[in-house]
Structures are given as C-alpha cells and as structure tokens.
Design an enzyme around this catalytic site. Structure first.
Site, PDB file in Angstrom:
ATOM      1  N   ARG A  96       0.802  -1.351  -0.036  1.00 47.07           N
ATOM      2  CA  ARG A  96      -0.046  -0.007   0.108  1.00 47.07           C
ATOM      3  C   ARG A  96       0.841   1.343  -0.033  1.00 47.07           C
ATOM      4  NH1 ARG A  96      -4.942   1.832   3.830  1.00 47.07           N
ATOM      5  NH2 ARG A  96      -5.118   4.084   3.193  1.00 47.07           N
ATOM      6  N   ASN A 150     -10.757  -4.003  -1.549  1.00 45.22           N
ATOM      7  CA  ASN A 150     -10.510  -3.118  -2.251  1.00 45.22           C
ATOM      8  C   ASN A 150      -9.603  -3.389  -3.221  1.00 45.22           C
ATOM      9  OD1 ASN A 150     -12.396  -1.010  -1.333  1.00 45.22           O
ATOM     10  ND2 ASN A 150     -11.224  -0.579   0.429  1.00 45.22           N
ATOM     11  N   TYR A 254     -14.981  10.047  -1.417  1.00 42.81           N
ATOM     12  CA  TYR A 254     -13.898   9.706  -2.338  1.00 42.81           C
ATOM     13  C   TYR A 254     -13.832  10.775  -3.654  1.00 42.81           C
ATOM     14  CZ  TYR A 254     -12.211   6.014   0.161  1.00 42.81           C
ATOM     15  OH  TYR A 254     -11.651   4.896   1.081  1.00 42.81           O
TER      16      TYR A 254
END
Length: 443
Positions: A96, A150, A254
């Site tokens: 990530r 995700n 978002y």
C-alpha cells in the site's frame, strides 16, 4: 436454511476482524453460526493467532457457542461454507505504501483505491481472488462470496465476469453515509431512506427520504461546508452549497479526489514531507491495535479500532448475511452486476446501487430518475477505467493497464500512464504473475 451456518473469513488476521466478531455475537439470535473459520497466509500467521485468541475471548465472554477455527488451510475453511468473506491485502501494508508513493513521484494523487493506487492494488489482488473463487466453485458451489477487499467494485466485476461464484461486493461507505445523514438530520437511521447510484468509491446519494418525506434539497443545503461527511482516510474539505445544488446529489467522500484534485494533491504532497502517506499512519495504528489485541485481559473490541477507518464494517457485513439467511427482502446498497439498472453503463459491469436482499441474493432496484450529465460524464469515464483494469488484472494486458490510467481523470496522460504502469510492474514483480513476460522485457 435450517442447519447451522459455516462462515469462512479469508484474511482472518486483519485488524478489522474483532469488529466482525462483535457483529456475530450481537446477531447470534438471528444468525446461528455453527462454525467460523478465520484463515490467513503464512506471512499473517502471527496476526491470525493474536486475532484468533481475542475472538475466542470475545465469544467466551458472550457465552456464544460458535466453534472458532483458526487455520492457514484455505480449502479447509471454504469447504461447505455458506458464506465466504474476503478481506485481504495482497502485499500487506508495504505494498500500500508503494501504491501511494509511486503516483506522487509524478505529481499525481496517491490513494489506496482511487486512480493509480487502485490499479496497482487491483492488479495484485485479482489473480488471488480468482484463485479463491476456484476453491469456492469446487468446494462450496452454493456459497455466497461477500467481497470487502478493495478496490471492491473492480474485484466484484472480475468475479462476475470470470467465475460462476455468487458474489456481492460490499463497502462501508453507503451505510456510513446513511448514518451521517441521520446525524445531520437529528433522527434515527431507521427513519432514513437513501437512494444511491454509481460505482464503488464513486457513488452519489441522489435521494434522501426521512419519515416518508423527500428532504434531498434540505440535506444538500445542510451538507455544504459540513464536516464529518467523509471517511477516516479521506481529508474533509467540505462542499460549496452552490456546487451541491447544481450537482443535485451528495457525493461520497472519495469524490474529493476528483472534484478537489489540486487541493487533495497539495495536501498529500505536504503530508508526505511530515507524517507520511496514509499507509504510514495505518501501519502505526495497526501496530498499536495488535499490541492491544495481545492483552489476555482484553475480551471486547477496543475503541481504538475506530481509528483504523472501518466504521460500520461489521454492521454492513452482518446486515447482508442476515438478510440472505433470513430471506428479509430489505434494501441495502451493494455492488452487483448492472444488468440495465444504470442505463448509461454496460450491462456486464459492477455497479453500487440499492438492492432488495433475500435468500436468492441481491436484486438491483430501478433508479427513480435518469443519471444527469454532470454525474454521467465522470461515472462513464471511471467505469471504463475499471473495465480496462479488470482486463489487465485478469490477462496481464500491459496496454490495457496503460489505457486505463490514460483515461483516468487523476492521470490523464499516456506518458505519465506508461511511466506509472512500468513502476507498478517493477515494484510488484512477485505479485504480478500475469505480467511476468512484461517484467522480463523491462529488465
């Protein structure tokens, strides 16, 4: 269903798992889970053991007779399961961090699920999720896969297009939005109905009804400049009232990456100099959480878990499982195949819309109004990016990956797209078997 349920959680060593355990305890009267399997990979063994021990203490304290199984054997966990929940992070938080740093090199937004970071994560995760689906097809063909991993919309679409598994994609933003609107309107969430339309992490609340009265315009007015209508990992800069009124809908958190691109990028570039990217913050939070989880006197979900950003995760997951198991026929917002619900998108793509949930799964509800151009334009472009991301993730199509970022609003340049895709492949070699040929070419 009359027999006790078997549920398998893939990624059972996640810091989110205690939230899920709390949900199974609260819902036991309506969800008679007989066996709960927490499964992870060898690299996650230590965290799985810590979380598993905490889960056992939580069940013991509650007096719930769920047989808890902790295992590294995914096939054992899946065999005969009624529900399989995926909450995995391929490459762990180190991957990530790379996802967030790569685009920042090119003055592009670095975010876990949106744009470049979302593509990198999808490319790593699609092969793993499809492999999980092979096990489900073989060992639990009647199971329902609930995907929390995700980017949820892209992964749900990959499963829908390339497997026979019954799958529903899940996100905590819809239920979180409902809770936030209830708070804004000073009412209980049970009094609130919202219509949502879009795709995962690009979803608009197009209608708000409270106590039978349509108060959409009132909510848009109240939401302008309001703090709190966001998620833990998305800075909250507020919305201008005139913008919301012209949009005619409430954007999800978002959307800030699209509607406030320059502000968000500036915030990220500044943050990386001081506190680091969101991955750095999450690594610290996770480390602190697992130290808490190790405490043998801890037998409940600690309040610090809220800092991780998974608010209402358990509620969303257990609502869905309970509605399927109990054939409720209630309405929830989930990720399913479009099949004409959003007419401006292809039929075979995943969308995030209101669905009736019953024993047969999730059934999308027709929208009450057509998608207006100010929403349609962005929605179609980002969905096209997702279609290309699925293609690249499944087949290793290098050009599809470049085309995906070239059209994405957060990149929008073929030169940037090529550099970023090359960096993604180079820095994720061991997780991208589908790109093996390309990786050799770049060496």
């Amino acid at each position: 269903m009359s027999k006790g349920l078997k549920v398998a959680v893939i990624g059972g060593g996640s810091s989110y798992t205690p939230e899920l355990i709390e949900g199974f305890i609260k819902r036991y009267h309506e969800l008679p889970v007989e066996e709960l399997y927490l499964v992870d990979i060898e690299k996650g063994r230590e965290k799985l053991t810590i979380v598993g021990d905490l889960a056992k203490r939580m069940f013991d304290k509650a007096g719930i007779p769920i047989k808890l199984r902790i295992t590294l054997d995914r096939r054992e966990a899946i065999k005969g399961a009624d529900f399989v929940i995926t909450q995995i992070r391929v490459g762990l938080l180190e991957a990530r961090a790379r996802d967030e740093h790569i685009p920042l090199r090119y003055n592009c937004i670095g975010q876990e699920t949106t744009g470049t970071g979302g593509l990198a994560k999808a490319l790593r995760t699609i092969p793993v999720v499809l492999d999980i689906c092979k096990d489900i097809e073989e060992l639990a063909p009647d199971a329902t896969l609930l995907n929390f991993t995700n980017p949820a919309g892209i992964l749900t679409e990959a499963v829908l297009k390339h497997t026979n598994v019954k799958t529903i994609g899940l996100c905590n933003i819809p239920i979180g939005t409902k809770m936030q609107i209830a708070k804004l309107c000073k009412t209980d969430a049970s009094n609130v109905f919202i219509e949502m339309a879009g795709i995962n992490h690009l979803n608009w609340t197009t209608k708000v009804v409270v106590g039978g009265k349509d108060i959409t315009n009132e909510v848009l007015s109240k939401a302008s400049g309001e703090t709190g209508l966001t998620m833990k990992n998305v800075p909250d800069f507020g919305w201008e009232q005139s913008f919301l009124e012209a949009l005619g809908a409430l954007p999800c958190a978002y959307h800030r990456y699209f509607y406030m691109k320059e502000t968000m990028l500036e915030e990220q570039l500044e943050a990386v100099k001081t506190k680091g990217t969101r991955a750095t913050i999450v690594q610290k939070v996770e480390s602190e959480l697992f130290e808490l989880y190790k405490d043998q006197s801890l037998d409940s979900k600690p309040p610090q878990l809220q800092e991780r950003g998974g608010a209402y995760y358990s509620e969303a997951a257990l609502d869905l499982i309970s509605s399927i198991y109990n054939n409720r026929g209630d309405i929830q917002t989930v990720n399913v195949m479009n099949n004409g619900i959003i007419s401006c998108l292809p039929d075979d793509v995943s969308v995030e819309v209101n669905c009736v949930i019953d024993a047969q799964g999730a059934h999308p509800i027709q929208l009450t109004a057509p998608i207006p151009p100010q929403i349609r334009g962005l929605l179609q472009v980002v969905k096209a990016y997702e279609e290309l991301a699925v293609k690249a993730g499944v087949t290793g199509d290098y050009e599809a990956a470049i085309q995906a970022l070239t059209i994405h609003p957060l990149v929008g340049s073929v030169n940037l797209a090529k550099q970023i895709v090359d960096d993604i492949i180079e820095e994720n070699k061991s997780y991208l078997p589908q790109f093996e040929k390309k990786a050799h070419q770049t060496n």
